[in-house]
Design an enzyme around this catalytic site. Structure first.
Site, mmCIF file in Angstrom:
data_model
loop_
_atom_site.group_PDB
_atom_site.id
_atom_site.type_symbol
_atom_site.label_atom_id
_atom_site.label_comp_id
_atom_site.label_asym_id
_atom_site.label_seq_id
_atom_site.Cartn_x
_atom_site.Cartn_y
_atom_site.Cartn_z
ATOM 1 N N HIS A 118 0.868 -1.180 0.000
ATOM 2 C CA HIS A 118 0.000 0.000 0.000
ATOM 3 C C HIS A 118 0.909 1.236 0.000
ATOM 4 C CE1 HIS A 118 -2.614 3.014 1.985
ATOM 5 N NE2 HIS A 118 -3.644 2.269 1.618
ATOM 6 N N ASP A 170 3.618 -3.915 8.016
ATOM 7 C CA ASP A 170 2.369 -3.180 7.899
ATOM 8 C C ASP A 170 1.245 -4.164 8.247
ATOM 9 O OD1 ASP A 170 0.042 -2.001 7.109
ATOM 10 O OD2 ASP A 170 0.748 -1.387 5.124
ATOM 11 N N GLN A 228 -3.997 -4.664 7.400
ATOM 12 C CA GLN A 228 -5.031 -5.611 6.940
ATOM 13 C C GLN A 228 -4.981 -6.924 7.717
ATOM 14 O OE1 GLN A 228 -7.441 -4.837 5.038
ATOM 15 N NE2 GLN A 228 -6.695 -2.958 4.076
ATOM 16 N N LYS A 277 -9.963 -0.063 11.076
ATOM 17 C CA LYS A 277 -10.238 -1.266 10.269
ATOM 18 C C LYS A 277 -10.604 -2.450 11.161
ATOM 19 C CE LYS A 277 -6.796 -0.202 6.689
ATOM 20 N NZ LYS A 277 -7.470 0.661 5.736
ATOM 21 N N CYS A 330 -4.985 2.651 -3.336
ATOM 22 C CA CYS A 330 -3.718 3.165 -2.798
ATOM 23 C C CYS A 330 -2.581 2.158 -3.012
ATOM 24 C CB CYS A 330 -3.830 3.535 -1.324
ATOM 25 S SG CYS A 330 -5.115 4.725 -0.975
HETATM 26 N N1 C6P Z 1 -6.076 0.777 3.148
HETATM 27 C C1 C6P Z 1 -7.934 0.378 1.675
HETATM 28 O O1 C6P Z 1 -9.033 0.653 1.208
HETATM 29 P P1 C6P Z 1 -4.597 4.162 7.317
HETATM 30 O O2 C6P Z 1 -5.490 4.773 6.290
HETATM 31 O O3 C6P Z 1 -3.366 4.948 7.548
HETATM 32 O O4 C6P Z 1 -5.286 3.765 8.570
HETATM 33 O O5 C6P Z 1 -4.128 2.758 6.673
HETATM 34 C C2 C6P Z 1 -3.246 2.752 5.601
HETATM 35 C C3 C6P Z 1 -3.027 1.367 5.094
HETATM 36 C C4 C6P Z 1 -1.799 0.799 5.253
HETATM 37 N N2 C6P Z 1 -1.544 -0.447 4.835
HETATM 38 C C5 C6P Z 1 -2.478 -1.192 4.230
HETATM 39 C C6 C6P Z 1 -2.138 -2.578 3.799
HETATM 40 C C7 C6P Z 1 -3.754 -0.658 4.025
HETATM 41 O O6 C6P Z 1 -4.669 -1.405 3.420
HETATM 42 C C8 C6P Z 1 -4.033 0.655 4.458
HETATM 43 C C9 C6P Z 1 -5.380 1.284 4.230
HETATM 44 C C10 C6P Z 1 -7.431 1.166 2.851
HETATM 45 O O7 C6P Z 1 -7.243 -0.545 1.241
HETATM 46 C C11 C6P Z 1 -7.633 2.633 2.678
HETATM 47 S S1 C6P Z 1 -6.612 3.300 1.422
#
Ligand code: C6P
Length: 409
Positions: free
Chosen positions: A123, A201, A204, A227, A365
């Protein structure tokens, strides 16, 4: 024990509403999950009963708020089996957690000529901070390739580590597009053997499976509270020695021990990394989300999603011209991204919405990953505790409508 989905769904007020005259089929939890009443209540309770700033006041409300805030941190620490509660830093989101490491650890330790290794399935949150750090420091950014099946090409890892120039390896525990669950522990072992640190990371992964940071092999792991049924807040976990040796990321109140006109000393962990008033009610809400998920059971959640994803892949195979990105069900979590010959993902999402089905459309993203598969965008269905096989059936029926309206390739 299989999940009692109707009972779980009943805990989420949003499922009482209809969307475009249809039952809400929410298949976008990978973007952000829905909130159970218990989380909403925990936040309402602190605002209506015990709200004050934390770590500052000497009165009852401030003490109650501090206790609730620190109690939530302890719940998160137990949830990921952190060795020490002080290793849990509250941040805005997973993105901020990764940026914290890139700034505070990265600028001190990455020098010109060093290498940062990430993977092609990242991501942007686990890509752009390393890309920009590499540029700034004059370091190289290298990628572990993803195979046609959507798996990490592990044979490509040793050549990226053998010369000892790699100082940091960053890898997602689960891809938000392919659903792939890379062998992160194996990658971490190789990285550590070559002297690199490992940033994972967990955005997910932490909401969907049991995660033990002490055995996973990470030095840092970031994830998002929103999430995992919590509010808009994130967490950075890091090994205590590393966090202790790092300079702060942000400067200001609460992160200091003493301040003089020309100098300052930093507070102890975790406060050194929590400058300013933190998101108090959000952290308390995250604590309630941790309780909620723990009561259901993380292993049961993972098994439930494996079951749904296998069923969904079987059913989606019935749709003409639909191609799924990524590996088979045994090697993925509860995410399925797909594209259809004649239909733009945005049109797919709009038609599904008319049937009450929420999916995400776009590059999610993860633009370099879509480039890797030579497509500009995809549609994505993602599953969580409140989804069942009926939701998959509704999705498949709605996709039939997409084919009827937009035609075939
Ligand atoms: N992915 C998706 O629709 P944040 O937004 O900072 O809490 O998370 C960022 C992020 C980081 N790593 C992974 C693997 C992610 O999937 C995400 C967030 C969402 O896939 C929103 S873009």
């Amino acid at each position: 024990m299989p999940l009692d989905v109707p009972a779980i769904r009943a805990e989420f007020p949003i499922f009482k509403r209809k969307v475009n005259g249809h039952r809400l089929v929410f298949l976008d939890s990978a973007a952000s999950a829905q909130k159970p009443q218990a989380v909403i209540d925990a936040m309402t309770r602190i605002y209506t009963h015990s709200y004050a700033n934390v770590h500052r006041g000497l009165y009852t409300l401030a003490e109650e708020a501090t206790e609730a805030y620190e109690g939530a941190r302890a719940k998160v620490a137990r949830f990921i089996n952190a060795a020490d509660v002080r290793e849990v830093i509250n941040v805005r989101n997973a993105t901020e957690g990764i940026n914290l490491v890139a700034y505070a650890w990265g600028r001190e330790h990455i020098q010109a000529g060093d290498r940062i290794v990430i993977t092609e399935l990242e991501h942007h949150a686990n890509l752009v901070p390393w890309q920009q750090l590499a540029k700034r420091q004059g370091a190289e950014l290298a990628y572990i390739p993803v195979t046609e099946e959507g798996l990490l090409d592990l044979d490509a890892v040793p050549p990226l580590l053998d010369d000892g120039r790699t100082k940091l390896v960053a890898c997602s525990v689960m891809s938000n597009v392919l659903g792939t669950l890379p062998p992160v522990t194996e990658v971490a072992e190789m990285a550590h053997a070559s002297g690199a640190i490992v940033v994972m990371d967990g955005a997910q992964a932490v909401p969907h499976q049991s995660i033990d940071v002490q055995t996973l092999g990470a030095d840092f792991m970031a994830f998002s509270g929103h999430k995992m049924c919590g509010p808009g807040v994130g967490v950075l976990w890091g090994r205590r020695e590393l966090l202790t040796s790092m300079p702060p990321f942000l400067y200001g109140g609460d992160m200091i021990l003493t301040v003089k006109q020309q100098d300052a000393k930093w507070n102890e962990l975790p406060y050194k990394f929590e400058a300013g008033t933190p998101p108090i009610a959000e952290v308390v809400g995250l604590g309630a989300a941790v309780d909620f998920l723990t009561d259901i059971g993380m292993d049961a959640i993972h098994a439930h999603e494996q079951d749904i994803v296998a069923y969904a892949m079987e059913r989606l195979a019935e749709i003409p011209d639909l191609d799924i990105l990524g590996p088979g069900p045994a090697e993925r979590g509860g995410v399925i991204s797909f594209w259809m010959g004649a239909a733009h993902p945005h049109d797919i999402a709009a038609i599904l919405d008319s049937e009450g089905v929420c999916v995400r459309a776009g590059h999610h993203c993860a633009q370099p990953l879509h480039d890797r598969f030579c497509i500009p965008a995809s549609a994505r269905a993602s599953f969580y505790i409140y989804n069942d096989k009926d939701d998959v059936d509704v999705l498949v029926e709605a996709l039939d409508k997409v084919v009827r309206i937009l035609g075939r390739r």
